[in-house]
Scaffold this motif. Structure first.
Motif, mmCIF file in Angstrom:
data_model
loop_
_atom_site.group_PDB
_atom_site.id
_atom_site.type_symbol
_atom_site.label_atom_id
_atom_site.label_comp_id
_atom_site.label_asym_id
_atom_site.label_seq_id
_atom_site.Cartn_x
_atom_site.Cartn_y
_atom_site.Cartn_z
ATOM 1 N N ALA A 59 0.832 -1.209 0.000
ATOM 2 C CA ALA A 59 0.000 0.000 0.000
ATOM 3 C C ALA A 59 0.865 1.257 0.000
ATOM 4 O O ALA A 59 0.565 2.233 -0.694
ATOM 5 N N ILE A 60 1.954 1.233 0.774
ATOM 6 C CA ILE A 60 2.869 2.370 0.800
ATOM 7 C C ILE A 60 3.480 2.574 -0.580
ATOM 8 O O ILE A 60 3.579 3.698 -1.083
ATOM 9 N N ALA A 61 3.881 1.465 -1.215
ATOM 10 C CA ALA A 61 4.493 1.539 -2.549
ATOM 11 C C ALA A 61 3.499 2.069 -3.579
ATOM 12 O O ALA A 61 3.865 2.851 -4.462
ATOM 13 N N ALA A 62 2.245 1.653 -3.475
ATOM 14 C CA ALA A 62 1.223 2.109 -4.430
ATOM 15 C C ALA A 62 1.036 3.619 -4.341
ATOM 16 O O ALA A 62 0.923 4.303 -5.370
ATOM 17 N N LEU A 79 13.433 -12.168 -11.708
ATOM 18 C CA LEU A 79 12.259 -11.731 -10.961
ATOM 19 C C LEU A 79 12.372 -10.249 -10.597
ATOM 20 O O LEU A 79 11.397 -9.509 -10.706
ATOM 21 N N TYR A 80 13.575 -9.821 -10.177
ATOM 22 C CA TYR A 80 13.773 -8.416 -9.838
ATOM 23 C C TYR A 80 13.527 -7.525 -11.054
ATOM 24 O O TYR A 80 12.876 -6.481 -10.954
ATOM 25 N N VAL A 81 14.071 -7.942 -12.195
ATOM 26 C CA VAL A 81 13.905 -7.149 -13.417
ATOM 27 C C VAL A 81 12.432 -7.056 -13.798
ATOM 28 O O VAL A 81 11.933 -5.981 -14.158
ATOM 29 N N ARG A 82 11.727 -8.172 -13.683
ATOM 30 C CA ARG A 82 10.305 -8.187 -14.025
ATOM 31 C C ARG A 82 9.512 -7.263 -13.101
ATOM 32 O O ARG A 82 8.641 -6.507 -13.554
ATOM 33 N N ASN A 83 9.817 -7.300 -11.802
ATOM 34 C CA ASN A 83 9.127 -6.436 -10.849
ATOM 35 C C ASN A 83 9.448 -4.959 -11.101
ATOM 36 O O ASN A 83 8.583 -4.091 -11.000
ATOM 37 N N GLN A 84 10.716 -4.701 -11.434
ATOM 38 C CA GLN A 84 11.115 -3.330 -11.736
ATOM 39 C C GLN A 84 10.389 -2.810 -12.971
ATOM 40 O O GLN A 84 9.915 -1.669 -12.998
ATOM 41 N N GLN A 85 10.307 -3.651 -13.996
ATOM 42 C CA GLN A 85 9.640 -3.231 -15.228
ATOM 43 C C GLN A 85 8.153 -2.977 -14.992
ATOM 44 O O GLN A 85 7.595 -1.979 -15.478
ATOM 45 N N VAL A 115 9.318 -4.353 3.077
ATOM 46 C CA VAL A 115 10.306 -3.410 2.546
ATOM 47 C C VAL A 115 10.480 -3.565 1.040
ATOM 48 O O VAL A 115 10.719 -2.587 0.331
ATOM 49 N N GLY A 116 10.336 -4.781 0.527
ATOM 50 C CA GLY A 116 10.584 -5.036 -0.891
ATOM 51 C C GLY A 116 9.822 -4.151 -1.853
ATOM 52 O O GLY A 116 10.419 -3.484 -2.704
ATOM 53 N N PRO A 117 8.488 -4.105 -1.773
ATOM 54 C CA PRO A 117 7.731 -3.244 -2.694
ATOM 55 C C PRO A 117 8.095 -1.770 -2.577
ATOM 56 O O PRO A 117 8.119 -1.052 -3.585
#
Length: 293
Positions: A10-13, A48-54, A261-263
């Motif tokens: 929610a914080i990330a959104a 996975l990191y690249v996909r999440n970043q994209q 922390v991740g998102p």
């Protein structure tokens, strides 16, 4: 569980909404924020990191290009690639995915990225600015962890904080960021004689070591904040550095792993991308502004 679960998603959104508005304004000015990700060798670990970043970039209005290079790419070749990206005004941020092959020292590449395009906040200049309380492009994980604390109904000025872990890109920057906000900070590491003595006295505990189950509930002050930055794989599951169940019985707030922390770290990367673009736009305008009018 008595602790309130901190919703990193929610914080990330909310952060991405703010970033998207800034990115749209930059695009209207002709400065569409654009990131380039560099992966070398076997990219399965970073995929996975690249996909999440994209995915995060797309939702934040930031263009994202992923480039994969073969394992035998030399340091000299990568240095040339980074220098070319540094000189390209269409590229606003450079991400170096890890792990890298053994013959490629990551710190050497991080130093080659121009500080204005250092969206990961890994360049020595970016780290050094934090010491002077001059945060521009900070290390994403450290900044994200502190941003999470700032969302809670606590006065950070005078807050007693214990940081467990003193890495150059997480633990130490967190300590300096918190000191800049007025907190009293204790940093523990592998030579600390009694980590529990320090953590039991803390109003907030940050843990970034990479050791599952390191912090247990009997090491905490009742009602404290626990921000777990660790990412570990145990029996096929992703867990943090704290023993979640026992800590959740004592803490007032706690971050889950995953979903804490991740998102926010990925959202911070997007915020850095927009900040970097704004800095570059201003730099180019100052450098090429007409003075004869």
């Amino acid at each position: 569980m008595s602790a309130t679960l901190i919703d990193g998603k929610a914080i990330a959104a909310k952060m991405r909404e703010e970033v998207a508005a800034r990115a749209a304004h930059l695009a209207d000015e002709g400065w569409q924020p654009r990131l380039v990700s560099l992966s070398v060798g076997d990219t399965s670990a970073a995929r996975l990191y690249v996909r999440n970043q994209q995915k995060s970039a797309e939702s934040a209005g930031v263009a994202f290009e992923a480039r994969d290079y073969p394992y035998d790419t030399s340091l000299e070749q990568l240095s040339g690639i980074i220098q070319g990206l540094n000189a390209d005004p269409r590229v606003n941020g450079i991400i170096i995915q890890r792990p890298l092959p053994d013959h490629i020292p990551v710190k050497t590449l991080q130093k080659l990225v121009h500080p204005l395009k250092d969206v990961e906040g890994m360049h020595p200049a970016s780290i050094g600015n934090i010491v002077y309380n001059d945060l521009a492009l900070g290390p994403c994980t450290a900044v994200a962890a502190v941003e999470i604390l700032k969302t809670l109904p606590l006065d950070i000025e005078g807050l007693n904080v214990t940081v467990i872990g003193h890495s150059e890109i997480v633990g130490k920057p967190i300590a300096f960021l918190l000191m800049g906000l007025g907190a009293t900070v204790t940093v523990c590491h592998h030579m600390t004689r009694s980590v529990a003595m320090h953590s039991r006295a803390a109003d907030a505990v940050f843990v970034a070591v990479g050791k599952p189950g390191l912090v247990t509930g009997d090491m905490l002050k009742p009602g404290c904040v626990v921000i777990d930055i660790g990412i570990n794989r145990v029996e096929g599951k992703t867990v943090g550095d704290v023993e979640f169940d026992s800590c959740a019985e004592v803490a007032g707030w706690i971050t889950p792993v995953p979903g804490g922390v991740g998102p926010v770290t990925v959202a911070t990367l997007m915020a850095n991308a927009v900040q970097a673009t704004e800095m570059q736009m201003n730099h180019y305008r100052d450098a090429y502004a007409r003075t004869d009018m």
